[in-house]
Scaffold this motif. Structure first.
Motif, PDB file in Angstrom:
ATOM      1  N   ARG A  41       0.760  -1.116   0.147  1.00  0.00           N
ATOM      2  CA  ARG A  41      -0.078   0.069   0.002  1.00  0.00           C
ATOM      3  C   ARG A  41       0.616   1.213  -0.170  1.00  0.00           C
ATOM      4  O   ARG A  41       2.117   1.190   0.257  1.00  0.00           O
ATOM      5  CB  ARG A  41      -0.990   0.023   1.331  1.00  0.00           C
ATOM      6  CG  ARG A  41      -0.500   0.697   2.355  1.00  0.00           C
ATOM      7  CD  ARG A  41       0.410  -0.174   3.339  1.00  0.00           C
ATOM      8  NE  ARG A  41       0.618   0.387   4.599  1.00  0.00           N
ATOM      9  CZ  ARG A  41       1.746   0.323   5.269  1.00  0.00           C
ATOM     10  NH1 ARG A  41       3.040  -0.363   4.706  1.00  0.00           N
ATOM     11  NH2 ARG A  41       2.164   0.618   6.465  1.00  0.00           N
ATOM     12  N   VAL A  42       0.273   2.523  -0.060  1.00  0.00           N
ATOM     13  CA  VAL A  42       1.048   3.693  -0.282  1.00  0.00           C
ATOM     14  C   VAL A  42       1.017   4.195   1.234  1.00  0.00           C
ATOM     15  O   VAL A  42      -0.110   4.597   1.914  1.00  0.00           O
ATOM     16  CB  VAL A  42       0.289   4.734  -1.263  1.00  0.00           C
ATOM     17  CG1 VAL A  42       1.405   6.023  -0.856  1.00  0.00           C
ATOM     18  CG2 VAL A  42       0.433   4.472  -2.540  1.00  0.00           C
ATOM     19  N   PRO A  43       2.185   3.788   2.219  1.00  0.00           N
ATOM     20  CA  PRO A  43       2.019   4.430   3.417  1.00  0.00           C
ATOM     21  C   PRO A  43       1.501   5.912   3.825  1.00  0.00           C
ATOM     22  O   PRO A  43       2.412   6.856   2.918  1.00  0.00           O
ATOM     23  CB  PRO A  43       3.350   4.190   4.159  1.00  0.00           C
ATOM     24  CG  PRO A  43       4.170   3.948   2.917  1.00  0.00           C
ATOM     25  CD  PRO A  43       3.355   3.602   1.670  1.00  0.00           C
ATOM     26  N   VAL A  44       0.884   6.393   4.659  1.00  0.00           N
ATOM     27  CA  VAL A  44       0.366   7.712   4.826  1.00  0.00           C
ATOM     28  C   VAL A  44       0.897   8.168   6.102  1.00  0.00           C
ATOM     29  O   VAL A  44       0.657   7.661   7.050  1.00  0.00           O
ATOM     30  CB  VAL A  44      -1.123   8.126   4.710  1.00  0.00           C
ATOM     31  CG1 VAL A  44      -1.495   9.181   4.803  1.00  0.00           C
ATOM     32  CG2 VAL A  44      -1.595   7.601   3.460  1.00  0.00           C
ATOM     33  N   GLU A  45       1.628   9.574   6.053  1.00  0.00           N
ATOM     34  CA  GLU A  45       2.198  10.184   7.241  1.00  0.00           C
ATOM     35  C   GLU A  45       1.349  11.533   7.578  1.00  0.00           C
ATOM     36  O   GLU A  45       0.644  11.938   6.476  1.00  0.00           O
ATOM     37  CB  GLU A  45       3.696  10.304   7.026  1.00  0.00           C
ATOM     38  CG  GLU A  45       4.436   9.052   6.829  1.00  0.00           C
ATOM     39  CD  GLU A  45       4.912   8.379   8.117  1.00  0.00           C
ATOM     40  OE1 GLU A  45       4.480   8.854   9.185  1.00  0.00           O
ATOM     41  OE2 GLU A  45       5.758   7.468   8.176  1.00  0.00           O
ATOM     42  N   ASP A  46       1.432  11.865   8.506  1.00  0.00           N
ATOM     43  CA  ASP A  46       0.850  13.044   9.053  1.00  0.00           C
ATOM     44  C   ASP A  46       1.350  14.112   8.207  1.00  0.00           C
ATOM     45  O   ASP A  46       2.553  14.548   7.864  1.00  0.00           O
ATOM     46  CB  ASP A  46       1.104  13.447  10.443  1.00  0.00           C
ATOM     47  CG  ASP A  46       0.377  14.648  10.772  1.00  0.00           C
ATOM     48  OD1 ASP A  46      -0.936  15.003  10.526  1.00  0.00           O
ATOM     49  OD2 ASP A  46       1.114  15.421  11.954  1.00  0.00           O
ATOM     50  N   GLY A  47       0.394  14.895   7.516  1.00  0.00           N
ATOM     51  CA  GLY A  47       0.756  16.055   6.692  1.00  0.00           C
ATOM     52  C   GLY A  47       0.809  15.631   5.200  1.00  0.00           C
ATOM     53  O   GLY A  47       1.046  16.660   4.387  1.00  0.00           O
ATOM     54  N   ASP A  48       0.941  14.318   4.848  1.00  0.00           N
ATOM     55  CA  ASP A  48       0.991  13.908   3.361  1.00  0.00           C
ATOM     56  C   ASP A  48      -0.270  14.682   2.577  1.00  0.00           C
ATOM     57  O   ASP A  48      -1.426  14.533   3.310  1.00  0.00           O
ATOM     58  CB  ASP A  48       1.085  12.258   3.289  1.00  0.00           C
ATOM     59  CG  ASP A  48       2.380  11.905   3.603  1.00  0.00           C
ATOM     60  OD1 ASP A  48       3.454  12.598   4.015  1.00  0.00           O
ATOM     61  OD2 ASP A  48       2.619  10.649   3.779  1.00  0.00           O
ATOM     62  N   SER A  49       0.152  14.932   1.279  1.00  0.00           N
ATOM     63  CA  SER A  49      -1.079  15.483   0.601  1.00  0.00           C
ATOM     64  C   SER A  49      -0.928  14.955  -0.870  1.00  0.00           C
ATOM     65  O   SER A  49       0.219  14.669  -1.315  1.00  0.00           O
ATOM     66  CB  SER A  49      -0.843  16.977   0.574  1.00  0.00           C
ATOM     67  OG  SER A  49      -2.066  17.549  -0.488  1.00  0.00           O
ATOM     68  N   VAL A  50      -2.102  14.573  -1.265  1.00  0.00           N
ATOM     69  CA  VAL A  50      -2.253  14.182  -2.891  1.00  0.00           C
ATOM     70  C   VAL A  50      -3.230  14.975  -3.470  1.00  0.00           C
ATOM     71  O   VAL A  50      -3.921  15.583  -2.905  1.00  0.00           O
ATOM     72  CB  VAL A  50      -2.582  12.507  -2.719  1.00  0.00           C
ATOM     73  CG1 VAL A  50      -1.661  11.713  -2.303  1.00  0.00           C
ATOM     74  CG2 VAL A  50      -4.073  12.389  -2.260  1.00  0.00           C
ATOM     75  N   SER A  51      -2.872  15.016  -4.877  1.00  0.00           N
ATOM     76  CA  SER A  51      -3.787  15.772  -5.857  1.00  0.00           C
ATOM     77  C   SER A  51      -4.727  14.962  -6.216  1.00  0.00           C
ATOM     78  O   SER A  51      -4.539  13.782  -7.208  1.00  0.00           O
ATOM     79  CB  SER A  51      -2.973  16.600  -7.061  1.00  0.00           C
ATOM     80  OG  SER A  51      -3.875  17.124  -7.666  1.00  0.00           O
ATOM     81  N   VAL A  52      -6.121  15.350  -6.005  1.00  0.00           N
ATOM     82  CA  VAL A  52      -7.320  14.433  -6.419  1.00  0.00           C
ATOM     83  C   VAL A  52      -7.725  14.696  -7.775  1.00  0.00           C
ATOM     84  O   VAL A  52      -7.960  13.972  -8.660  1.00  0.00           O
ATOM     85  CB  VAL A  52      -8.303  14.385  -5.473  1.00  0.00           C
ATOM     86  CG1 VAL A  52      -9.474  13.731  -5.783  1.00  0.00           C
ATOM     87  CG2 VAL A  52      -7.878  13.880  -3.920  1.00  0.00           C
ATOM     88  N   ASP A  53      -7.826  15.913  -7.983  1.00  0.00           N
ATOM     89  CA  ASP A  53      -8.271  16.629  -9.289  1.00  0.00           C
ATOM     90  C   ASP A  53      -7.839  17.933  -9.398  1.00  0.00           C
ATOM     91  O   ASP A  53      -7.209  18.699  -8.240  1.00  0.00           O
ATOM     92  CB  ASP A  53      -9.904  16.385  -9.404  1.00  0.00           C
ATOM     93  CG  ASP A  53     -10.355  16.319 -10.622  1.00  0.00           C
ATOM     94  OD1 ASP A  53     -11.030  15.414 -11.338  1.00  0.00           O
ATOM     95  OD2 ASP A  53     -10.174  17.296 -11.636  1.00  0.00           O
ATOM     96  N   THR A  54      -8.112  18.700 -10.452  1.00  0.00           N
ATOM     97  CA  THR A  54      -7.860  19.879 -10.485  1.00  0.00           C
ATOM     98  C   THR A  54      -8.254  20.768  -9.511  1.00  0.00           C
ATOM     99  O   THR A  54      -9.628  20.882  -9.342  1.00  0.00           O
ATOM    100  CB  THR A  54      -8.353  20.620 -12.090  1.00  0.00           C
ATOM    101  OG1 THR A  54      -7.696  19.723 -12.986  1.00  0.00           O
ATOM    102  CG2 THR A  54      -7.901  22.067 -12.278  1.00  0.00           C
TER     103      THR A  54
END
Length: 461
Positions: A87-100
Motif C-alpha cells: 500500500r502507499v503508507p500515509v504520514e501526518d501532513g502528506d497530501s495528494v492531488s485528487v483533481d484540478t
C-alpha cells in the motif's frame, strides 16, 4: 466544483464516501461489496484515483484492497498500521492531488486506533470537508477500547487531543464526514443527527466542551460490550481481505436441512418475525433480514461455524448474503428459499409460538399465569427503566446463559421486537415455551406494568 457522495451501510451503522472533481475521485473507507462504489463512480463519470483508509477497521471487512486492484487506484493506508499487503503508507501532513484544484491532506488523529488518520479535502487552498473516520463523530467520538484493553485510557486521551486538533486547525464551516456513528458499535456514545460541521461540534460535542479528565472518565464509563466478531475484523483487514464471493450458495433440500440441524450447525431463518412465529422448522433461529442481521448474527454465532440460510425469496437471500460478507461470514454452507413447509422432511410439522404486546403481558401477570419476563436489551438500555421482576440477559449472552432462565412460559421483550424475536427463537429451539413481545418498550408503562427506573439512572436509552 467538488462533490461528495455518501454510501450508507445501514445494517452496520457506517458510511463510506466518494469525493472528487470533474474527472477523478477518492474513496474513503470503502465497504466490502465494492460494486456499489464502482456504480457510484460510473454514475458520476469519474475515475477512482485513490482509495484511502482512515484506520484498520474493527467492525467490518474493508473492500479497499479489492477496489484498488480493480481500478488501479493508489491505496493509501496509515503508515503505522501493521498490514501484510502493499500500500502507499500515509504520514501526518502528506497530501495528494485528487483533481484540478482539489487535494486531500492527511491529519494524524490517534484515539480510535493508535494509527488513526483523518483526511481533509481542500478545494483551491480552502478546507471544505474532513473525513474523520472513527475520530470526531456527530455529537460523539469513536470508542477507544477496540485495540487493547491496556491502551484504552491512553487512547481515550489521544482521542480527546485529536478532536481538539481537528477543531483547532479547521474552520467552523468545514463539513465533518465520519465513517462511524450512525448506529455503529464503534461509537463511544450515542451519536445523533445526519450532518454536522466543525463549528457545530465545537459547540456541542463533549470532547470539545469538557475538560480532558471528565471526558475520559465519562467515555470509559459509557462503553458497552463489544460485538464478539470485532475480534476477527482487524486481523482480516490487516492481512488483506479476499474478494467477496456473492455467487448464490448451493441449494439445500429438507433432508440436508435436517442433517445440518442434527449436526449442531446453525440454520438461520431470515423471514420476518411475524412469519417465523407462525411456522418454522424446529431448531432454526430467526434473524430478520430486514433488521440488524450482520451485527447480531455475527455477534451470536460461534466464529467459523457453518450457517445455512432459509429465505422467503432469492432476493432476500442475496441481500442477506451481501450483509454477511461485510462482516466476514464469507459463504453460507447452503441455502433454501420458498415456503417453510418445503423445508420439512415427511412427517415433520412446523413449530410456532405466539406474539403479543405489553398489554397482554400485563393481563397474563394479572391472572397469575406462570410467567417469566425476560429482558434481552443491553445493559445501558436496562439502566434506564425495566419491568419490575424481570430477568435480564442481553441477547448476545443468551446462548451461554439460557440455563439461567427460570421455569415457566418465557415472555421475551427488547426495545422494539426484533431482538425479542431472535431470543424467542433461541429458546424455542431448546424446547422452551415462549411468547415474543412484539411491542415498543415505551408501551410497557402505559399497559399498566410496573416499570422501575434504575437507581441513579438518567432517561431510558
Amino acid at each position: 466544483m467538488f462533490f461528495v457522495d455518501t454510501l450508507e451501510t445501514e445494517g452496520l451503522g457506517n458510511r463510506s464516501y466518494l469525493a472528487g472533481g470533474a474527472s477523478t475521485a477518492v474513496v474513503v473507507d470503502p465497504p466490502r461489496d465494492v460494486e456499489r462504489v464502482l456504480a457510484a463512480a460510473a454514475g458520476r463519470g469519474v475515475r477512482i484515483g485513490y482509495v484511502v483508509e482512515t484506520h484498520i477497521h474493527n467492525d467490518y471487512v474493508t473492500g479497499g484492497l479489492e477496489l484498488a486492484r480493480l481500478t488501479g487506484a493508489r491505496y493509501l493506508v496509515p503508515a503505522s498500521a501493521r498490514v501484510s499487503f502493499d500500500r502507499v503508507p500515509v504520514e501526518d501532513g502528506d497530501s495528494v492531488s485528487v483533481d484540478t484544484g482539489l487535494s486531500l491532506r492527511a491529519l494524524a488523529t490517534p484515539g480510535h486506533t493508535p494509527h488513526h488518520t483523518a483526511y481533509v479535502l481542500v478545494e483551491d487552498g480552502r478546507e471544505v470537508a474532513a473525513f474523520t473516520g472513527g475520530s470526531l463523530l456527530i455529537g460523539a467520538v469513536g470508542r477507544p477500547d477496540l485495540v487493547e484493553p491496556r491502551l484504552t485510557e491512553e487512547l481515550a486521551r489521544s482521542q480527546y487531543a485529536s478532536v481538539h486538533r481537528l477543531a483547532g486547525e479547521l474552520h467552523d464551516e468545514v463539513r465533518v464526514l465520519p465513517t462511524h456513528g450512525f448506529g455503529s458499535f464503534c461509537s463511544a456514545s450515542r451519536a445523533g443527527g445526519d450532518a454536522t460541521t466543525i463549528g457545530k461540534e465545537r459547540a456541542g460535542n463533549d470532547a470539545l466542551t469538557l475538560d480532558v479528565d471528565t471526558f475520559v472518565a465519562q467515555t470509559l464509563a459509557g462503553l458497552e460490550d463489544v460485538p464478539a466478531y470485532y475480534a476477527h475484523m482487524g486481523p482480516i483487514n490487516a492481512n488483506g481481505p479476499a474478494p467477496a464471493d456473492l455467487t448464490p450458495p448451493r441449494t439445500a433440500d429438507a433432508e440436508e436441512i435436517a442433517q445440518r440441524l442434527a449436526a449442531g450447525e446453525w440454520v438461520v431463518d431470515l423471514r420476518s418475525r411475524t412469519a417465523f412465529s407462525r411456522g418454522h422448522v424446529a431448531g432454526t433461529f430467526n434473524f430478520e433480514a430486514a433488521g440488524s442481521l450482520a451485527t447480531y448474527l455475527a455477534w451470536l454465532i460461534p466464529w467459523g461455524k457453518p450457517v445455512t440460510l432459509l429465505a422467503a425469496s432469492a432476493e432476500q437471500l442475496a441481500g442477506a448474503q451481501r450483509e454477511l460478507v461485510r462482516v466476514g461470514i464469507e459463504r453460507p454452507a447452503a441455502a433454501a428459499t420458498g415456503e417453510p413447509s418445503s423445508w420439512l422432511r415427511p412427517g415433520q410439522e412446523l413449530r410456532s409460538f405466539p406474539r403479543a404486546d405489553f398489554a397482554a403481558l400485563e393481563q397474563a401477570l394479572g391472572r397469575g399465569d406462570d410467567v417469566v419476563v425476560l429482558d434481552v436489551r443491553r445493559d445501558s438500555e436496562r439502566a434506564g427503566e425495566y419491568v419490575r421482576g424481570s430477568v435480564h440477559i442481553p441477547l448476545h449472552e443468551l446462548r451461554e446463559r439460557a440455563a439461567e432462565v427460570p421455569a415457566g412460559v418465557v415472555w421475551v421483550h427488547c426495545a422494539g421486537g426484533m431482538r425479542a424475536a431472535t431470543a424467542a427463537s433461541l429458546l424455542d429451539a431448546e424446547g422452551r415455551d415462549v411468547v415474543a413481545v412484539d411491542d415498543g418498550f415505551d408501551a410497557a408503562r402505559s399497559a399498566g406494568l410496573t416499570v422501575t427506573a434504575a437507581a441513579g439512572s438518567g432517561p431510558a436509552a
